[in-house]
Write a protein that holds these residues in place. Structure first.
Motif, PDB file in Angstrom:
ATOM      1  N   ALA A 167      38.679  52.187  39.199  1.00 50.74           N
ATOM      2  CA  ALA A 167      40.055  51.682  39.244  1.00 50.74           C
ATOM      3  C   ALA A 167      40.092  50.243  39.748  1.00 50.74           C
ATOM      4  N   ARG A 168      39.264  49.928  40.751  1.00 48.53           N
ATOM      5  CA  ARG A 168      39.224  48.558  41.259  1.00 48.53           C
ATOM      6  C   ARG A 168      38.744  47.601  40.176  1.00 48.53           C
ATOM      7  N   ARG A 169      37.706  48.021  39.452  1.00 45.06           N
ATOM      8  CA  ARG A 169      37.169  47.158  38.398  1.00 45.06           C
ATOM      9  C   ARG A 169      38.200  46.935  37.299  1.00 45.06           C
ATOM     10  N   ARG A 170      38.896  47.983  36.913  1.00 43.85           N
ATOM     11  CA  ARG A 170      39.891  47.843  35.847  1.00 43.85           C
ATOM     12  C   ARG A 170      40.928  46.781  36.204  1.00 43.85           C
ATOM     13  N   GLU A 171      41.445  46.862  37.437  1.00 39.92           N
ATOM     14  CA  GLU A 171      42.450  45.889  37.876  1.00 39.92           C
ATOM     15  C   GLU A 171      41.864  44.479  37.895  1.00 39.92           C
ATOM     16  N   ARG A 172      40.634  44.361  38.381  1.00 51.40           N
ATOM     17  CA  ARG A 172      39.987  43.049  38.480  1.00 51.40           C
ATOM     18  C   ARG A 172      39.728  42.456  37.098  1.00 51.40           C
ATOM     19  N   TYR A 202      39.629  50.217  27.297  1.00 47.28           N
ATOM     20  CA  TYR A 202      40.759  50.751  28.064  1.00 47.28           C
ATOM     21  C   TYR A 202      41.811  51.387  27.162  1.00 47.28           C
ATOM     22  N   LEU A 251      41.057  43.273  34.088  1.00 38.55           N
ATOM     23  CA  LEU A 251      42.273  42.967  33.335  1.00 38.55           C
ATOM     24  C   LEU A 251      42.931  41.693  33.853  1.00 38.55           C
ATOM     25  N   GLY A 252      42.753  41.411  35.140  1.00 43.11           N
ATOM     26  CA  GLY A 252      43.308  40.186  35.709  1.00 43.11           C
ATOM     27  C   GLY A 252      42.608  38.925  35.246  1.00 43.11           C
ATOM     28  N   GLU A 268      31.026  48.008  43.362  1.00 43.86           N
ATOM     29  CA  GLU A 268      30.682  48.130  41.948  1.00 43.86           C
ATOM     30  C   GLU A 268      29.165  48.079  41.749  1.00 43.86           C
TER      31      GLU A 268
END
Length: 335
Positions: free
Chosen positions: A292-297, A317, A299-300, A31
């Motif tokens: 995509a990695r950032r979105r998952e991270r 989002y 949102l978690g 990132e």
């Protein structure tokens, strides 16, 4: 893909002068992160600490299990090869052509044949939009071109972590916009972990996935860009608005009496801040794998974020995290 950089409890002093203390953050793998802060808050010192060129008094910088503060020097030296460092002024050798400047790390640190070196250097020169200028000396080209040559040299050893120290210094707003797009395009191409130290609010608003800020010998905040961009911390709102009113003075910090006087006569001028969309890669480039990695991270961690940042992330989002934004044309040789 880039490598995660974990910073734990880092404290740095020069003699009796404390630069910053107990800095803890993680640069997520692949990132783009930006570090802001007034002049003199130790941002460049922080970069040099990450790469092991300066030794903090306490804390750790963990990269692939190696602590850049206290591991054996041999391990630090090998891990340092994972980095590419772009200096403020490009740090080019004035008597060397751009080609030889960019080739220098390959000739110093590898045993590649000259034919391999030429191919690699020309690829990096094309990547930063400098084809045709490789035979010129640094003194024969513009400041913007020297910046990009410095960036090409930082990339020549295929780094997995790229550190950029005020890449915009001395550039006009148009050249800074080209540079912003170039940094996003590079991340799309090489998926490296990137940390950019800057004062520039346009870069801060449009380039990073994550943002942090130094002030008064501490890390004020570090996290997803929405956290800092929606923060109501006085030092953050002052810095982002470019106002005189607030904790930052000409000598970094104002005294208590000045702040109290400002507070007594202050007229609230704050308005809800609009978070502009992040830049996307130029047409023809692949999407950034970091998105995509950032979105998952992110949102978690949503339930642990301040309400304003949470709302901004949800809004981003909900609108489809990557609504196309205006793109700059490919960088030409005149900047």
């Amino acid at each position: 893909m880039g490598i995660e950089v974990v910073v734990e409890g880092l404290t740095m002093s020069f003699g009796k002068q404390n630069i910053w203390q107990d800095v803890t953050l993680t640069l997520p793998a692949g990132e783009v992160s930006v570090m802001l802060g007034p002049s003199g808050t130790g941002k460049t010192v922080f970069l040099k600490s990450l790469i092991g060129l300066l030794k903090p008094q306490r804390g750790r910088v963990l990269i692939n299990g190696v602590d850049m503060v206290s591991s054996p020097e041999r391990d630090i030296y090998e891990t340092r090869k994972l980095f590419g460092l772009m200096f403020q002024d490009g740090a080019l050798f004035g008597s060397m052509t751009l080609f030889d400047n960019i080739a220098f790390p390959l000739r110093e640190h590898t045993r590649k044949r000259e034919s391999e070196i030429r191919r690699t250097v020309m690829e990096r020169i094309e990547l930063v939009g400098l084809l045709g200028a490789e035979g010129k000396l640094p003194g024969e080209i513009s400041g913007g071109m020297r910046k990009r040559a410095g960036l090409a040299r930082a990339l020549v050893l295929d780094p997995q972590i790229v550190l950029c120290d005020e890449p915009d210094s001395g550039l006009d707003p148009v050249r800074t916009a080209y540079l912003s797009q170039l940094l996003i395009d590079l991340n799309a191409r090489i998926d490296a972990t990137m940390l950019i130290v800057t004062h520039n609010l346009d870069i801060a608003a449009t380039v990073p996935d994550n943002m942090g800020m130094f002030f008064r010998r501490e890390l004020v905040t570090f996290g997803p860009r929405e956290v800092l961009l929606t923060s109501d911390e006085p030092v953050v709102t002052q810095f982002l608005a470019g106002r005189r009113e607030g904790p930052i003075g000409m000598s970094e910090e104002k005294d208590a009496a000045t702040l109290a006087a400002e507070a007594d006569g202050a007229v609230r001028t704050d308005v809800p801040r609009v978070i502009v969309p992040q830049l996307e890669p130029s047409p023809g480039l692949p999407p950034r794998a970091a998105v995509a990695r950032r979105r998952e991270r992110v949102l978690g961690m949503l339930d642990r974020l301040p309400p304003a940042a949470r709302a901004a992330i949800q809004d981003t989002y909900a609108r489809g995290a990557g609504a196309p934004t205006p793109r700059m044309p490919a960088a030409g040789s005149g900047s």
